[in-house]
Design an enzyme around this catalytic site. Structure first.
Site, PDB file in Angstrom:
ATOM      1  N   SER A 560       0.846  -1.185   0.000  1.00  0.00           N
ATOM      2  CA  SER A 560       0.000   0.000   0.000  1.00  0.00           C
ATOM      3  C   SER A 560       0.892   1.249   0.000  1.00  0.00           C
ATOM      4  CB  SER A 560      -0.955  -0.037   1.190  1.00  0.00           C
ATOM      5  OG  SER A 560      -1.974   0.901   1.031  1.00  0.00           O
ATOM      6  N   ASP A 646      -9.501  -3.658  -5.599  1.00  0.00           N
ATOM      7  CA  ASP A 646      -8.927  -2.856  -4.513  1.00  0.00           C
ATOM      8  C   ASP A 646      -9.651  -1.511  -4.400  1.00  0.00           C
ATOM      9  OD1 ASP A 646      -7.289  -1.517  -2.692  1.00  0.00           O
ATOM     10  OD2 ASP A 646      -5.486  -2.484  -3.452  1.00  0.00           O
ATOM     11  N   HIS A 681      -8.022  -4.869  -1.499  1.00  0.00           N
ATOM     12  CA  HIS A 681      -6.800  -4.359  -0.887  1.00  0.00           C
ATOM     13  C   HIS A 681      -6.145  -5.368   0.054  1.00  0.00           C
ATOM     14  CE1 HIS A 681      -4.201  -0.944  -0.190  1.00  0.00           C
ATOM     15  NE2 HIS A 681      -4.318  -1.064   1.115  1.00  0.00           N
TER      16      HIS A 681
END
Length: 712
Positions: A560, A646, A681
């Protein structure tokens, strides 16, 4: 694209390890596209077309599938190693495990897993743990036949008869709320879509407050009120947030007297609360002010507030009467300390537990008596290691002398204790069972690396005993370094497989996190963001110089915003790394931050800057954005992963990054790009499937670093 030529080329790969001279990877068309900022600056983005908000463009999907096929073929020789790693990792897991039960309103709640099952069972027992079990949710049954499934929040009504839960079967964190009768097992027809998953029951046991997302930006924008048995279309709007830089949440206070709506941006926050028995009017506790953050809890007839107001950058604690509506009514209890960051607190009838950070490590301070008493004597919960992580655990009831807290380190599995704050007695409630693991065979250290500007950066390392600090070992270095999130040194079950193969694992506690207090965070965001990247590089060079790793056997890992870190260090110091592992990476900073329609962009302006309104922010972000700074140079071997659905970092960022990297990279090191077509995600759902993804990535890394099998 040339999928036919690609597949034909991949058929030639037959080396016992991932070959140095890989066949040609997928090719993807360039299409001219200009991204123009409001102040007139322009950039070319030849792969912009890979963005498809609906995720159904055939050319885009064909490219992602071609990359997946390339990974499959390239990793085929390493499948035995991947399988071995996977079996090692899951072999350490006690499959029929359960959590430490906690008591709430006469019921003991816990989570348990069954052997061979991927998902948890949420259950409770009335009175004591010898009573019959009542299953709240069997997520294994709920997830049957689905590629992805996740239960987010769940809440029982105040009378204990109803359960509301939030579920997501896509991975986009757009939750559907369902409700059932726990006495009969009946699932009601009520179905609330497009929520964040946060919810709270009112005291009438029929009214449910929940947070609704914007369907496009996924921002938490509204709180609505649902009455059991009525259609969701009739739900009443309770509060709507007009400022799209704020996140929103909802919860109950410690004493259950209030339901509170909390909104917060990177630099400001505000709470509005209503009596849980009659939640018709929500009153603001203190109006929002820029650069003033606060969070509050109510207990014992007063508010206790954690805030950074009036220059208390490391936060302080205040008290206020129940009817407070402004900061003028707040009174200081625990003052600001520039060396101690107050992370949170828990209120009990006879004491208060405060979670703090000092010297880069966590600690728990205990204060006896009622909140607000000045100079109350403080005690600290004892610790046993030099590098560790500890924090407040589930303390669901306030009328007790016992404090539950969690403790872990890079060598100590997750452990839950309870401490009698009156007598000092400590009980071990549970330690995470790790099959075949002997903590005495591993060593952890806390080191300090000096960054290029003279700042000392804490580093946590772990290795297996017998390790020689002679500069020959392989190293995996991890960090995050954004949003003030602290990456504390906790036990990492999969890492044991690396340590057993002679590797060193290190966590770099770099600026941008909050391990060293609020200044540490501020020194790694906005126009200081590059400190995050240079800290990581300087930690790597320090560990190599100190003999913890060979200079040509270093891997780096981040996800991330940590994937942004990976992209930045790959551009800035590619010679310092042999392997880069990057998951769901935020690599196209400028284009994303110029587009307010992309989920979560507007919440991020005070983290990265607003390139729409500030030329200085635009130019600074452009100077480090990984996608924009790719160059014709030799890059390390890379394994990059993303999820098609995501919601935090859109799949097209790493897709574009890989496409451009392939055009510019002058090295022959392999670059693999894996898209999970059924997840978001957090990757695949379920406790085992995510380890399959990790095992594949670890196998890639071990092969590139020439790491041998563990000694038998």
């Amino acid at each position: 694209m040339k999928p036919t030529l690609l597949l034909a080329a991949l058929m030639t790969l037959s080396s016992p390890t991932l070959a140095q001279d890989l066949p040609a990877p997928p090719d993807v068309a360039q299409r001219p596209h200009t991204v123009t900022a409001p102040h007139g600056a322009q950039r070319q983005d030849e792969y912009y077309w890979l963005r498809d908000d609906d995720r159904n463009d055939p050319a885009m999907l064909a490219y992602l599938n071609a990359e997946n096929a390339y990974v499959d073929a390239a990793m085929k020789p390493l499948k035995p190693l991947e399988d071995a790693l996977y079996e090692e990792i899951v072999g350490r897991i006690k499959q029929d495990d359960s959590s430490v039960p906690y008591r709430e309103r006469g019921w003991w709640y816990y989570t348990r897993f069954e052997t061979g099952q991927d998902y948890p069972i949420y259950a409770r027992r009335q009175g004591d743990m010898q009573a019959p079990e009542q299953v709240l949710l069997d997520v294994n049954q709920m997830a049957a036949g689905k590629d992805y499934f996740n239960v987010g929040d769940w809440e029982t009504s105040q009378d204990n008869h109803l359960l509301a839960w939030a579920e997501d079967d896509v991975g986009r964190r757009q939750y559907v709320i369902r409700i059932k009768n726990l006495d009969s097992g009946e699932v009601f027809d009520d179905r609330i879509t497009g929520t964040s998953g946060e919810m709270v029951w009112a005291d009438d046991n029929k009214t449910l407050f929940y947070v609704e997302n914007d369907p496009e930006t996924l921002l938490t924008v509204r709180v609505k009120k649902h009455v059991l048995g009525t259609p969701a279309s009739d739900d009443v709007l309770v509060y709507e947030e007009a400022d799209d830089s704020f996140y929103m949440g909802i919860g109950r206070t410690r004493d259950d007297q209030y339901i509170c709506i909390g909104v917060e941006s990177t630099v400001s926050s505000e709470m509005r609360c209503a009596p849980a028995a009659d939640p018709r009017e929500f009153t603001v506790l203190a109006p929002r002010e820029r650069d003033v953050e606060y969070d509050a809890d109510h207990h014992g007839g007063r508010w206790v507030i954690r805030t950074n107001a009036d220059g208390a950058e490391n936060f302080k604690l205040m008290t206020a009467p129940s009817d407070a509506t402004s900061r003028a009514q707040w009174r200081q209890w625990i003052g600001h300390d520039e060396d101690v960051f107050i992370d949170g607190f828990e209120l009990f009838d006879g004491f208060t537990a405060i979670g703090e950070r000092s010297g880069g490590l966590e600690r728990i301070r205990l204060l006896k008596g009622e909140p607000g008493i000045a100079d109350a004597p403080a005690e600290y919960v004892k610790v046993d290691e030099s590098a560790y992580s500890m924090g407040l655990s589930v303390n669901s009831e306030s009328d007790t002398d016992w404090l539950r807290y969690s403790y872990t380190s890079l060598t100590t599995p997750d452990t839950t204790y309870e401490l009698n704050t009156r007598t000092g007695e400590r009980r071990l409630l549970k330690q995470q069972p790790v099959i075949g693991y002997d903590p005495s065979q591993y060593t952890t250290e806390r080191l300090w690396a000096t960054a290029r500007d003279g700042v000392r950066v804490p580093v946590s390392v772990v290795y297996r005993k017998g390790f020689a600090k002679d500069g020959s070992a392989a190293l995996l270095q991890y960090a995050y370094g954004s949003y003030g999130y602290s990456m504390d040194p906790g036990f990492n079950l999969p890492v044991v497989s690396l340590l057993d193969r002679g590797m060193v694992y290190a966590i770099a506690h770099i600026r941008g996190g909050q391990e060293m207090g609020r200044k540490w965070y501020d020194a790694g965001k906005l126009l200081n963001k590059k400190n995050t990247f240079t800290d990581f590089i300087d930690v790597t060079r320090f560990l190599v110089d100190q003999g913890y790793a060979a200079p040509d056997r270093v891997a780096a890992y981040g996800g991330s915003a940590g994937g942004l870190l990976m992209g930045a260090i790959s551009n800035m110091a590619p010679e310092s790394y042999d392997v880069i592992l990057s998951q769901v990476p935020f690599v196209d900073v400028v284009t994303t931050m110029l587009d307010a329609s992309i989920p979560l962009t507007t919440n991020e302006y005070d983290e990265w800057g607003n390139p729409e309104t500030s030329v200085e922010s635009y130019e600074y972000m452009l100077s480090y954005s990984p996608y924009d700074n790719l160059d014709a140079q030799a890059y390390p071997a890379m394994f990059v992963g993303t999820g098609l659905w995501d919601s935090q970092v859109q799949y097209w960022e790493p897709a574009k990054y890989i496409a451009r990297l392939r055009d510019l990279n002058t090295s022959t090191e392999p670059v693999l790009f894996r898209t999970n077509m059924d997840a978001g995600h957090g990757g695949k759902s379920g406790r085992f499937r995510r380890y399959r993804e990790l095992a594949e990535m670890y196998a890639f890394m071990l092969d590139r670093l020439d790491v041998a099998e563990p000694a038998q």
